[in-house]
Design a protein around this motif. Structure first.
Motif, PDB file in Angstrom:
ATOM      1  N   MET A   1       0.845  -1.199   0.000  1.00 20.58           N
ATOM      2  CA  MET A   1       0.000   0.000   0.000  1.00 20.58           C
ATOM      3  C   MET A   1       0.881   1.250   0.000  1.00 20.58           C
ATOM      4  SD  MET A   1      -2.982   1.094   2.698  1.00 20.58           S
ATOM      5  CE  MET A   1      -3.988  -0.307   2.215  1.00 20.58           C
ATOM      6  N   ASP A   2       0.536   2.190  -0.829  1.00 18.58           N
ATOM      7  CA  ASP A   2       1.306   3.428  -0.951  1.00 18.58           C
ATOM      8  C   ASP A   2       0.719   4.465   0.007  1.00 18.58           C
ATOM      9  OD1 ASP A   2       2.763   5.611  -1.685  1.00 18.58           O
ATOM     10  OD2 ASP A   2       2.563   5.290  -3.833  1.00 18.58           O
ATOM     11  N   LYS A   3       1.285   4.555   1.200  1.00 17.22           N
ATOM     12  CA  LYS A   3       0.743   5.447   2.224  1.00 17.22           C
ATOM     13  C   LYS A   3       0.857   6.920   1.840  1.00 17.22           C
ATOM     14  CE  LYS A   3       1.698   2.245   6.045  1.00 17.22           C
ATOM     15  NZ  LYS A   3       2.421   2.055   7.320  1.00 17.22           N
ATOM     16  N   ILE A   4       1.871   7.246   1.054  1.00 21.61           N
ATOM     17  CA  ILE A   4       2.066   8.657   0.723  1.00 21.61           C
ATOM     18  C   ILE A   4       0.918   9.202  -0.112  1.00 21.61           C
ATOM     19  CG2 ILE A   4       3.359   8.308  -1.425  1.00 21.61           C
ATOM     20  CD1 ILE A   4       5.175  10.611  -0.524  1.00 21.61           C
ATOM     21  N   SER A   5       0.254   8.344  -0.893  1.00 24.80           N
ATOM     22  CA  SER A   5      -0.888   8.802  -1.689  1.00 24.80           C
ATOM     23  C   SER A   5      -2.045   9.196  -0.787  1.00 24.80           C
ATOM     24  CB  SER A   5      -1.329   7.707  -2.670  1.00 24.80           C
ATOM     25  OG  SER A   5      -0.330   7.466  -3.632  1.00 24.80           O
ATOM     26  N   PHE A   6      -2.320   8.363   0.226  1.00 19.12           N
ATOM     27  CA  PHE A   6      -3.382   8.687   1.181  1.00 19.12           C
ATOM     28  C   PHE A   6      -3.051   9.974   1.938  1.00 19.12           C
ATOM     29  CE2 PHE A   6      -3.977   4.094   0.653  1.00 19.12           C
ATOM     30  CZ  PHE A   6      -5.349   4.029   0.449  1.00 19.12           C
ATOM     31  N   ILE A   7      -1.787  10.077   2.375  1.00 16.94           N
ATOM     32  CA  ILE A   7      -1.367  11.262   3.126  1.00 16.94           C
ATOM     33  C   ILE A   7      -1.492  12.520   2.264  1.00 16.94           C
ATOM     34  CG2 ILE A   7       0.612  12.392   4.223  1.00 16.94           C
ATOM     35  CD1 ILE A   7       1.572   9.593   5.054  1.00 16.94           C
ATOM     36  N   ALA A   8      -1.109  12.409   0.989  1.00 23.57           N
ATOM     37  CA  ALA A   8      -1.141  13.561   0.088  1.00 23.57           C
ATOM     38  C   ALA A   8      -2.571  14.051  -0.131  1.00 23.57           C
ATOM     39  CB  ALA A   8      -0.504  13.196  -1.246  1.00 23.57           C
ATOM     40  N   ILE A   9      -3.496  13.124  -0.376  1.00 28.15           N
ATOM     41  CA  ILE A   9      -4.885  13.524  -0.619  1.00 28.15           C
ATOM     42  C   ILE A   9      -5.509  14.111   0.638  1.00 28.15           C
ATOM     43  CG2 ILE A   9      -7.198  12.649  -1.140  1.00 28.15           C
ATOM     44  CD1 ILE A   9      -5.898  10.682  -3.058  1.00 28.15           C
ATOM     45  N   LEU A  10      -5.301  13.451   1.774  1.00 29.98           N
ATOM     46  CA  LEU A  10      -5.838  13.977   3.034  1.00 29.98           C
ATOM     47  C   LEU A  10      -5.219  15.328   3.371  1.00 29.98           C
ATOM     48  CD1 LEU A  10      -5.978  10.743   5.244  1.00 29.98           C
ATOM     49  CD2 LEU A  10      -7.905  11.982   4.240  1.00 29.98           C
ATOM     50  N   GLY A  11      -3.918  15.465   3.103  1.00 27.26           N
ATOM     51  CA  GLY A  11      -3.247  16.735   3.377  1.00 27.26           C
ATOM     52  C   GLY A  11      -3.794  17.860   2.521  1.00 27.26           C
ATOM     53  N   GLY A  12      -4.033  17.576   1.231  1.00 26.13           N
ATOM     54  CA  GLY A  12      -4.574  18.597   0.347  1.00 26.13           C
ATOM     55  C   GLY A  12      -5.970  19.031   0.755  1.00 26.13           C
ATOM     56  N   LEU A  13      -6.828  18.060   1.054  1.00 24.43           N
ATOM     57  CA  LEU A  13      -8.198  18.392   1.481  1.00 24.43           C
ATOM     58  C   LEU A  13      -8.198  19.142   2.802  1.00 24.43           C
ATOM     59  CD1 LEU A  13     -10.061  15.065   0.582  1.00 24.43           C
ATOM     60  CD2 LEU A  13     -10.164  17.245  -0.635  1.00 24.43           C
ATOM     61  N   THR A  14      -7.325  18.712   3.713  1.00 25.61           N
ATOM     62  CA  THR A  14      -7.240  19.386   5.016  1.00 25.61           C
ATOM     63  C   THR A  14      -6.792  20.829   4.858  1.00 25.61           C
ATOM     64  OG1 THR A  14      -6.733  17.299   6.128  1.00 25.61           O
ATOM     65  CG2 THR A  14      -6.159  19.326   7.291  1.00 25.61           C
ATOM     66  N   ALA A  15      -5.829  21.053   3.974  1.00 27.52           N
ATOM     67  CA  ALA A  15      -5.333  22.418   3.753  1.00 27.52           C
ATOM     68  C   ALA A  15      -6.447  23.319   3.234  1.00 27.52           C
ATOM     69  CB  ALA A  15      -4.152  22.388   2.782  1.00 27.52           C
ATOM     70  N   ILE A  16      -7.234  22.808   2.297  1.00 25.06           N
ATOM     71  CA  ILE A  16      -8.314  23.614   1.728  1.00 25.06           C
ATOM     72  C   ILE A  16      -9.388  23.905   2.780  1.00 25.06           C
ATOM     73  CG2 ILE A  16     -10.205  23.593   0.058  1.00 25.06           C
ATOM     74  CD1 ILE A  16      -8.359  21.976  -1.784  1.00 25.06           C
ATOM     75  N   LEU A  17      -9.792  22.869   3.493  1.00 27.95           N
ATOM     76  CA  LEU A  17     -10.839  23.058   4.499  1.00 27.95           C
ATOM     77  C   LEU A  17     -10.361  23.930   5.652  1.00 27.95           C
ATOM     78  CD1 LEU A  17     -12.325  19.432   4.628  1.00 27.95           C
ATOM     79  CD2 LEU A  17     -13.233  21.435   3.427  1.00 27.95           C
ATOM     80  N   ALA A  18      -9.098  23.751   6.053  1.00 29.48           N
ATOM     81  CA  ALA A  18      -8.554  24.580   7.135  1.00 29.48           C
ATOM     82  C   ALA A  18      -8.462  26.036   6.695  1.00 29.48           C
ATOM     83  CB  ALA A  18      -7.171  24.066   7.538  1.00 29.48           C
ATOM     84  N   GLY A  19      -8.066  26.257   5.453  1.00 36.70           N
ATOM     85  CA  GLY A  19      -8.008  27.624   4.941  1.00 36.70           C
ATOM     86  C   GLY A  19      -9.378  28.276   4.917  1.00 36.70           C
ATOM     87  N   GLN A  20     -10.388  27.497   4.524  1.00 29.10           N
ATOM     88  CA  GLN A  20     -11.747  28.015   4.531  1.00 29.10           C
ATOM     89  C   GLN A  20     -12.196  28.384   5.940  1.00 29.10           C
ATOM     90  OE1 GLN A  20     -13.907  28.943   2.440  1.00 29.10           O
ATOM     91  NE2 GLN A  20     -16.005  28.377   2.990  1.00 29.10           N
TER      92      GLN A  20
END
Length: 249
Positions: A1-20
């Motif tokens: 399993m490629d954990k970095i892909s999960f981390i990258a997607i969650l990180g991107g969504l978190t950044a957008i929602l946190a910015g909002q």
């Protein structure tokens, strides 16, 4: 399993929602079913129109590689090929027939079968390289479905924005309906640009990298089998094939 892909997607969504949230915006305002349908539905339709059914379905199936990439096992392949070389030197090429049933990968099994059948080295290379090139091309055409989605989704976001503004203009006399239309307009743009740059384009690039690794693994098999057919020393074969490990790091 490629954990970095999960981390990258969650990180991107978190950044957008946190910015909002930090700007005092309501996170729930980013959830717009209408905008989602326009962007994702329109993008999927555009990709389907430009693709053949096989390319589209294969592209969808390959999406799992982003999260669970195939293991090409370069080390194991090299060990197997060197073992075949030792067996061939001791007992002849026909002795390799016992290894055919243990090969699960069709390309490797075909390469070994050609070797067992006593095909000339040049013929082995030509046959396998044709299959390698056609297979790689088919894979890349399938991966292009995600690259194309990354190109179409921002445009679909703009289309959703225009539709939302049309809805606003049609209801200028009813202020209660203005908010919903404006929300769809701007959220559709967020969905289109966000999906392209957080999902579709990165997925396409990762798939292309994995396709390169797959093709390199097959090139390794070709070089090893041809070397065995030429009667090269197992140690020399091992030293040559070790050079392929650099791309796997």
């Amino acid at each position: 399993m490629d954990k970095i892909s999960f981390i990258a997607i969650l990180g991107g969504l978190t950044a957008i929602l946190a910015g909002q949230a930090l700007e005092g915006g309501n996170i729930a305002s980013l959830i717009q079913v209408t905008a989602f349908l326009i962007v994702i539905g329109g993008t999927a339709s555009a990709v389907m129109l430009q693709s053949t059914p096989r390319q589209f379905v294969t592209g969808l199936q390959m999406a799992k590689w982003v999260f669970v990439p195939p293991n090409f096992e370069y080390d194991k392949q090299i060990r197997d090929i060197v073992g075949w070389s030792n067996t061939a030197r001791r007992n002849g090429l026909l002795a390799l027939e016992a290894n055919l049933n243990s090969q699960k990968e069709p390309f490797t099994r075909k390469a070994l079968q050609l070797l067992v059948d006593g095909a000339e080295p040049q013929l082995i290379r030509e046959v396998l390289e044709v299959e390698l090139e056609t297979h790689e091309q088919a894979r890349r055409l399938a991966a292009r479905t995600w690259e194309s989605a990354g190109g179409y989704s921002p445009t679909m976001g703009i289309l959703g924005a225009v539709l939302g503004l049309i809805h606003v203009m049609e209801n200028l006399s009813d202020p209660a309906k203005l908010g919903g239309g404006i929300a769809v307009a701007f959220v559709a743009t967020v969905y289109g640009v966000g999906a392209a740059n957080l999902l579709f384009l990165p997925m396409a690039n990762k798939l292309k990298h994995l396709i390169t690794l797959e093709s390199t693994a097959r090139e390794l098999v070709i070089e090893g089998v041809v070397a065995i057919a030429n009667g090269e020393n197992p140690r020399q074969i091992d030293a040559r094939l070790r050079g392929y490990l650099a791309i796997a790091d």
